[in-house]
Scaffold this motif. Structure first.
Motif, PDB file in Angstrom:
ATOM      1  N   SER A   1      21.411  43.305   9.517  1.00 15.76           N
ATOM      2  CA  SER A   1      22.637  44.032   9.173  1.00 15.76           C
ATOM      3  C   SER A   1      23.738  43.776  10.196  1.00 15.76           C
ATOM      4  O   SER A   1      24.902  43.616   9.829  1.00 15.76           O
ATOM      5  CB  SER A   1      22.342  45.536   9.081  1.00 15.76           C
ATOM      6  OG  SER A   1      21.338  45.802   8.122  1.00 15.76           O
TER       7      SER A   1
ATOM      8  N   ARG B   1      25.360  40.644   9.548  1.00 13.73           N
ATOM      9  CA  ARG B   1      26.212  40.729   8.358  1.00 13.73           C
ATOM     10  C   ARG B   1      27.583  41.305   8.692  1.00 13.73           C
ATOM     11  O   ARG B   1      28.602  40.899   8.123  1.00 13.73           O
ATOM     12  CB  ARG B   1      25.523  41.612   7.304  1.00 13.73           C
ATOM     13  CG  ARG B   1      26.328  41.849   6.030  1.00 13.73           C
ATOM     14  CD  ARG B   1      26.400  40.601   5.203  1.00 13.73           C
ATOM     15  NE  ARG B   1      27.038  40.838   3.932  1.00 13.73           N
ATOM     16  CZ  ARG B   1      28.360  40.849   3.727  1.00 13.73           C
ATOM     17  NH1 ARG B   1      29.173  40.630   4.733  1.00 13.73           N
ATOM     18  NH2 ARG B   1      28.842  41.072   2.522  1.00 13.73           N
TER      19      ARG B   1
ATOM     20  N   GLU C   1      26.260  43.142  -1.354  1.00 16.97           N
ATOM     21  CA  GLU C   1      24.928  42.567  -1.319  1.00 16.97           C
ATOM     22  C   GLU C   1      24.207  42.806  -2.641  1.00 16.97           C
ATOM     23  O   GLU C   1      23.469  41.955  -3.129  1.00 16.97           O
ATOM     24  CB  GLU C   1      24.121  43.179  -0.171  1.00 16.97           C
ATOM     25  CG  GLU C   1      24.657  42.872   1.214  1.00 16.97           C
ATOM     26  CD  GLU C   1      24.534  41.405   1.545  1.00 16.97           C
ATOM     27  OE1 GLU C   1      23.399  40.881   1.560  1.00 16.97           O
ATOM     28  OE2 GLU C   1      25.577  40.773   1.789  1.00 16.97           O
TER      29      GLU C   1
END
Length: 518
Positions: A277, A280, A356
């Motif tokens: 994460s 990301r 996502e």
């Protein structure tokens, strides 16, 4: 294609148009009630026309001898932020997001051309801004304002929105994701706001480098000028032509800026939910930190101007300081602005999490050993770390620049701490956005309207004379105006408890619903 775009976004479009028109009407009516006589207008003009660092927030006032001037000045911040934000979000939603969901590929398989989606999005958004302008013109006419301001000011706002719509269309062609397109558009907005703000305070040519400055320089109620509208029209046409050409040439699902290739071997940190994460969100965190630092440094450097002007001018202190006679009123507004940037970051971050799922990358991840709560919690932790970084960057930049101009080193830590005091309120907004995503990703647009509401309450709450119960809906109002006031400990604890409750709701709702959401 036009009917398809309308059916998928009509509720969002109608919500934005009604919301902004209602905020403008409330502002105009409140200002008319507060300064309805010539004597009251003269007091307001004497207070605001002497020069103020508050020009960085609201813009430079013109035509203060009529009620139209104060209306334009007090609505300046909302106009400069909410109208471009509406343009960027609507354009991204109707173009780049449709590509990510795969719907555009199905439509392209038929008779829909390469630029059809872009053209229909431009038509719908332009129409929305024209309807909004008509509503604003009706409000001004009802208050007794006359030509040309009653038409020129709403038209300048509509063209400002159309210009940012075209800019959003161009951003959507340059990058390959809706999140990146939104972030790029918001970056353009923040830089434009900063250039216009510093240009107004310093009275230099920076104001002419941004569409916000062009709209302001129409001076609708003070020696009205129509020719700056040509700059807005020219910029919008240039950006739109460029966007159409790029849309006709690029591959579906890709942007003109090529994606950077990844490493041959992945880092071991990507094997964990938080590491994945963090990877990301790291680019987004870096960009928002830069924006917060830019705003803090730019506006913090003009804090001495406010102190100088208000030192012997209690009237100005009351008008622009929310009723306060403290010289901390200006830095408090900048702290609030940085906090609003933090809120924008977390809302944008949750929207990127939603991507996502829309891009069909989530299902393969959850098909393995990764659980739903673990995946969502990893993103939540990454966003919490990110918002702390954004708040730190903005607070330190504001404190450092203000310390340099005022000669008070203690301002560095004082203003950074003031920014941190609002983090529980930001966590509450993060919880709200997460809950909306957990329940149904299509509801995430509500979080952007929440940002607009919080901004209106924080900046215009006193001017609009909003009831206390309305202002108390905003979590920032619970904290107080820090550092002008001491933060409420009860509010900090209450915000964290509410944020935790919303996080639990988000996790439970996310576990139960279908993926992808229908």
């Amino acid at each position: 294609m036009l009917s398809i775009s309308w059916s998928s976004t009509r509720s969002v479009i109608i919500g934005w148009v009604i919301g902004l028109t209602a905020v403008f009407a409330a502002t105009a009516v409140s200002i008319n009630n507060l300064y309805g006589t010539r004597a009251q207008l003269q007091i307001y003009a004497d207070a605001t026309s002497t020069g103020s660092a508050l020009y960085a927030i609201n813009g430079r006032p013109f035509g203060l001898d009529t009620i139209g001037g104060p209306i334009v000045y007090e609505f300046g911040f909302v106009a400069a932020i909410a109208i471009p934000l509406m343009a960027i979000i609507l354009m991204t939603r109707m173009t780049r997001r449709e590509e990510q969901t795969g719907r555009m590929e199905l439509l392209r398989a038929g008779t829909v051309g390469r630029t059809a989606a872009l053209k229909s999005a431009m038509v719908l958004t332009t129409t929305a801004f024209l309807v909004m302008a008509a509503g604003m013109a009706g409000v001004l006419a009802a208050l007794g304002l006359s030509w040309p301001g009653v038409l020129l000011y709403p038209l300048s706002l509509a063209l400002l929105g159309i210009t940012f719509t075209a800019a959003g269309a161009l951003c959507a062609q340059l990058v390959a994701s809706a999140h990146a397109a939104t972030a790029l558009g918001l970056g353009i907005l923040i830089v434009s706001f900063l250039l216009r703000g510093v240009g107004d305070v310093r009275e230099n040519a920076l104001v002419w480098l941004t569409p916000l400055g062009w709209a302001e320089q129409t001076r609708a109620f003070g020696h009205a000028r129509w020719w700056p509208l040509l700059l807005l029209i020219s910029a919008a046409m240039a950006a739109l032509v460029a966007a159409l050409r790029l849309a006709d040439r690029r591959d579906l699902g890709e942007g003109m800026l090529a994606r950077r290739r990844g490493r041959p071997q992945a880092s071991r940190t990507l094997l964990h939910s938080f590491g994945f994460s963090a990877r990301r969100h790291r680019t987004s965190i870096t960009g928002w930190c830069f924006v917060a630092a830019l705003v803090g440094a730019g506006f913090g450097s003009v804090g001495d101007a406010y102190d100088t002007v208000t030192k012997d001018n209690p009237t100005l202190q009351n008008v622009v300081g929310g009723g306060s006679t403290s010289a901390n009123a200006f830095v408090t507004l900048i702290v609030i602005l940085i906090v609003l940037i933090c809120i924008g970051f977390v809302i944008s971050g949750v929207n990127s999490v939603s991507e996502e799922e829309r891009s069909d990358r989530l299902e393969p991840l959850l098909a393995g050993a990764l659980s739903r709560p673990e995946w969502l919690a990893g993103h939540a932790v990454a966003l919490i770390v990110g918002v702390i970084a954004v708040a730190t960057a903005g607070g330190l930049a504001l404190g450092a620049s203000n310390a340099i101009t005022t000669g008070k080193p203690a301002q560095i830590w004082r203003l950074t701490a003031a920014t941190f005091a609002y983090l529980p309120a930001v966590a509450l907004v993060l919880g709200l956005s997460a809950a909306l995503y957990g329940l149904r990703p299509k509801l995430l647009w509500i979080s952007w309207l929440a940002l607009v509401f919080i901004s209106v309450v924080a900046i215009l709450g006193d001017i609009l004379q909003l009831p206390h119960w309305v202002q108390d809906i905003s979590p920032m109002s619970w904290v107080g105006r820090v550092p002008l006031e001491t933060a409420s400990t009860l509010a900090l604890v209450g915000s964290l408890i509410a944020a935790l409750a919303l996080a639990i709701l988000a996790l439970r709702a996310f576990e139960k619903r279908d993926i992808p959401s229908r």
